[in-house]
Design an enzyme around this catalytic site. Structure first.
Site, PDB file in Angstrom:
ATOM      1  CB  CYS A  41      22.521 -16.906  -1.849  1.00 40.75           C
ATOM      2  SG  CYS A  41      21.766 -18.252  -2.768  1.00 40.75           S
ATOM      3  NE  ARG A  69      27.852 -14.596  -0.461  1.00 42.26           N
ATOM      4  CZ  ARG A  69      28.780 -15.222   0.237  1.00 42.26           C
ATOM      5  NH1 ARG A  69      29.985 -14.710   0.331  1.00 42.26           N
ATOM      6  NH2 ARG A  69      28.519 -16.342   0.854  1.00 42.26           N
ATOM      7  CD1 TRP A 123      25.299 -19.219  -8.843  1.00 43.58           C
ATOM      8  CD2 TRP A 123      25.122 -21.086  -7.620  1.00 43.58           C
ATOM      9  NE1 TRP A 123      25.985 -20.220  -9.494  1.00 43.58           N
ATOM     10  CE2 TRP A 123      25.899 -21.371  -8.781  1.00 43.58           C
ATOM     11  CE3 TRP A 123      24.884 -22.120  -6.717  1.00 43.58           C
ATOM     12  CZ2 TRP A 123      26.412 -22.629  -9.042  1.00 43.58           C
ATOM     13  CZ3 TRP A 123      25.399 -23.374  -6.979  1.00 43.58           C
ATOM     14  CH2 TRP A 123      26.157 -23.623  -8.134  1.00 43.58           C
ATOM     15  CG  ASN A 180      23.828 -18.854   1.225  1.00 42.52           C
ATOM     16  OD1 ASN A 180      23.735 -19.642   0.301  1.00 42.52           O
ATOM     17  ND2 ASN A 180      24.982 -18.396   1.662  1.00 42.52           N
ATOM     18  N   GLY A 181      21.269 -21.602   1.228  1.00 46.73           N
ATOM     19  CA  GLY A 181      21.442 -22.969   1.685  1.00 46.73           C
ATOM     20  C   GLY A 181      20.441 -23.920   1.068  1.00 46.73           C
ATOM     21  CD  GLU A 231      44.964 -19.176 -13.388  1.00 45.93           C
ATOM     22  OE1 GLU A 231      44.508 -20.306 -13.160  1.00 45.93           O
ATOM     23  OE2 GLU A 231      44.392 -18.127 -13.022  1.00 45.93           O
ATOM     24  CE  LYS A 282      41.855 -16.153 -13.910  1.00 48.48           C
ATOM     25  NZ  LYS A 282      41.786 -17.457 -13.395  1.00 48.48           N
ATOM     26  CD  GLU A 318      37.320 -18.128 -14.527  1.00 50.70           C
ATOM     27  OE1 GLU A 318      36.395 -18.379 -13.755  1.00 50.70           O
ATOM     28  OE2 GLU A 318      38.492 -17.965 -14.137  1.00 50.70           O
ATOM     29  CG  HIS A 329      53.599 -38.077 -26.077  1.00 50.91           C
ATOM     30  ND1 HIS A 329      54.314 -39.179 -26.468  1.00 50.91           N
ATOM     31  CD2 HIS A 329      54.487 -37.283 -25.411  1.00 50.91           C
ATOM     32  CE1 HIS A 329      55.569 -39.079 -26.056  1.00 50.91           C
ATOM     33  NE2 HIS A 329      55.694 -37.929 -25.407  1.00 50.91           N
ATOM     34  CE  LYS A 333      36.531 -14.260  -6.217  1.00 47.81           C
ATOM     35  NZ  LYS A 333      37.533 -14.429  -7.277  1.00 47.81           N
TER      36      LYS A 333
END
Ligand code: M6R
Length: 638
Positions: free
Chosen positions: A25, A50, A98, A124-125, A507, A511, A514, A530, A633
């Site tokens: 957060c 965040r 978040w 945050n937590g 990669e 990308k 997401e 295969h 992030k």
């Protein structure tokens, strides 16, 4: 420790093992002479990466406290503040969330207030004993309005403050009752020139200005105002006033902290004219790559990695390297394996950090573990590195975020100098992680004598050229963007590669998933026959990363055959191949050229078109580029 008139005290602090990191957060606090609302909102904008499920602010003004909060992105809160403005005050706090406990609703958004509306707190937590505390508070007549774990803190602070009339002491008393992970920032209307914060696990940084002070999860929130920062340690409470910062432990004893100068400027945390942070960060890659190499070669031409505090003697004893990382950083690790094994002949394993400690890996003091993380906060990677250290292995962190938890808990660190990466999709961090991995591999080769000095020089010379080559790739991206736009209505894109091109394919697929929310998969091209070849159908876009024909040409020849195999089955081939490689031309429906590089370094140029491709497809599909759905992030939950 007390720092008055903004004198700094240097110190150190340690982190205990076995702690649980909170989710992501963003938190901001301010006391000074500017409009707190303006400072806090600008800070939240910089921290929105965040978490973006909801946002809220509280300011102290006219002897009272006024708050506003809204579900959804910060823009919703901005609109709310236009419709229902808050009074002007010079002390305030804010939060971007978040969600964990309780859905992303207005009621669950932070700040949370006590019943009298005198205390506001952001968090945050996860407060693990919140249910018991809530029951206790309700028994004493408190009415709680949200489903969050955080709200209990506002009520407890109000109770404690009513007896001690000291916000910092109230915070210490409350923190001693909390279990779990929590970073808190709070204000009380009876103390209009004070902001208090508490830190357990997730970052909380103090910014020290002229007659003003800031608290935030990340220096990006206050870099426009000051470059002078203090990093808080575990279990510390900070009291901010305009002209003083006082730090104590939860037990009330003066605490040691580390003060430092932030060496990047405000523009580094801004979009700088780009539509998205991701575009800016893609464009920054030539500089980021060059910066990561900077200062690593001494006057005699040999490689020095000063931050590596594991002795050469210890490195000569290493008989196995294990790389742990997640997501994009994991892909960097997969590429590093090729360089480490080729240049040092030490066996190297690469493992998803989230799987690592659950399979009882074989580790001992002769295993060198390399933890790769942009944020330095990823919980899976942190837990894996703690496990490795408990088994006696040395851990070297490759990290982009100065002072974050992963490098602080490692035996050594090699910082990538990518600068702040704000977009959720990792780009420049990936390229700089690769450079750092190559440097570590060369360094191991140097200290173990498996590579001659002139061989190391040759690779360093090649690496020094890469920044310019990435620049050249970026100059030729318009056809890639145009191609991406034509594929916006497709459902699936496949990516194929061999050797180091295989992790590049993974990669590229990550990308696309997401950012474009498309089904995308990366395969080792040789594995296609295969099973995955059954997926090929008419006009299915397949991106193929072709190895250099100058290097291990057997690999090149084989992938050219693979391209023919999929094309014969109707695939639309998008071929990424080195300049001058004419053999692929007849089989490429679309050809993306990259500069010729040594085989092992090719990922540094081959990945860039895939980043641009994904970014453009996301834009064409109307997606949020910098803040894709469901993501944050840095993932600080397991
Ligand atoms: O901060 P870290 O490098 O530890 O993050 C690891 C992954 O969460 C991260 O690379 C993620 O996969 C990115 N969003 C990919 O673009």
């Amino acid at each position: 420790m007390r720092i008055s008139e903004f004198g700094h005290a240097e110190g150190s602090f340690g982190l205990g093992f076995g702690l649980r990191l909170p989710p992501m957060c963003g938190i901001v606090g301010y006391v000074g002479s500017q409009s707190a609302l303006d400072v806090v909102m600008a800070g939240l904008k910089r921290l929105e990466y965040r978490g973006y499920d909801s946002a809220g602010v509280a300011v102290l003004a006219d002897g009272g406290l006024a708050a506003a909060k809204k579900a959804g992105k910060l823009i919703n809160l901005e609109k709310e503040l236009v419709d229902r403005p808050l009074p002007t005050g010079t002390t305030g706090i804010g939060h971007t969330r978040w969600a964990t406990h309780g859905g992303p609703t207005d009621a669950n958004a932070h700040p949370h207030l006590d019943n009298a509306g005198r205390v506001a707190v952001v968090h945050n937590g996860i407060i693990e004993n919140f249910a018991a505390l809530r029951a206790e508070l309700e028994e004493r007549g408190h009415a709680l309005a949200s489903e969050t774990d955080t709200e209990v803190v506002a009520h407890l602070l109000a109770e404690e403050f009513s007896s001690c009339a000291d916000p910092a002491e109230a915070m210490r008393l409350v923190c001693r009752r909390l279990e779990g992970a929590f970073t808190l920032v709070a204000v009380h209307a009876d103390e209009p020139d004070v902001v208090v914060g508490a830190r357990r696990n997730s970052p909380l940084v103090v910014g020290v200005g002229e007659g003003e002070a800031f608290l935030a999860s990340d220096v990006a929130a206050f870099i426009a105002h000051t470059r002078s920062a203090i990093e808080l340690g575990q279990d510390q409470v900070v009291e901010l006033r305009r002209d003083s910062v006082t730090v104590t432990g939860f037990d009330g004893r003066p605490a040691d902290v580390r003060s430092y100068h932030i060496d990047w400027d405000a523009s580094a945390a801004e979009k700088g004219g780009y539509d998205y942070f991701m575009l800016k960060e893609i464009a920054e890659q030539p500089k980021a790559v060059a910066d990561t190499l900077l200062g690593r070669i001494d006057d005699s031409g040999s490689l020095t990695l000063d931050e590596v505090r594991i002795s050469a003697a210890e490195l000569r004893e290493v008989d196995k390297v294990v790389i742990i990382a997640c997501g994009t950083a994991f892909h960097a690790g997969l590429i590093a394996k090729y360089a480490i094994e080729h240049w040092t002949r030490i066996p190297c394993e690469v493992e998803l950090a989230s799987e690592f400690r659950y399979r009882d890996p074989i580790l001992d003091p002769r295993t060198l573990v390399i933890a790769i993380s942009q944020s330095g906060e990823t919980m899976d990677t942190l837990m894996a590195l703690r496990h490795a250290r408990e088994q006696g292995s040395k851990v070297l962190a490759i990290c982009n975020t100065n002072g974050s938890t992963i490098p602080r808990e490692s035996d050594a660190v090699l910082y990538t100098h990518a600068g702040p990466e704000v977009a959720v999709a990792s780009t420049k961090a990936f390229l700089t992680q690769l450079v750092a991995c190559y440097l570590v591999a060369l360094y191991l080769g140097q200290v173990r004598g498996t590579k001659w000095g002139d061989e190391i020089d040759a690779v360093i010379r090649d690496l020094s050229q890469i920044s310019g080559e990435v620049e050249r790739v970026l100059e030729t991206m318009e056809p890639v963007r145009a191609l991406a736009r034509t594929l916006a209505s497709k459902n699936t894109v496949l990516f194929l590669g061999r050797h180091v091109g295989y992790p590049v394919a993974l990669e590229g697929a990550l990308k696309l998933k997401e950012l474009a929310y498309m089904h995308a998969e990366g395969f080792a091209a040789g594995e296609l026959k295969h099973g995955p070849i059954a997926l090929i159908e008419e006009d299915l876009p397949v991106v193929v990363v072709v190895p250099s024909p100058r290097g291990r040409s057997v690999l090149h020849d084989k992938i050219v055959s693979n391209i023919q195999e999929i094309r014969a089955r109707g695939a639309r081939t998008i071929v990424i191949a080195e300049e001058g490689d004419e053999t692929v031309v007849p089989y490429a429906d679309h050809l993306i050229r990259i500069p010729a590089t040594p085989t092992l370094l090719q990922p540094l140029v081959a990945t860039v078109p895939l980043q641009v491709f994904a970014c453009e497809l996301a834009t064409a599909r109307g997606n949020e580029v910098d803040q894709p759905r469901n993501l944050a992030k840095s993932v600080t939950v397991e």
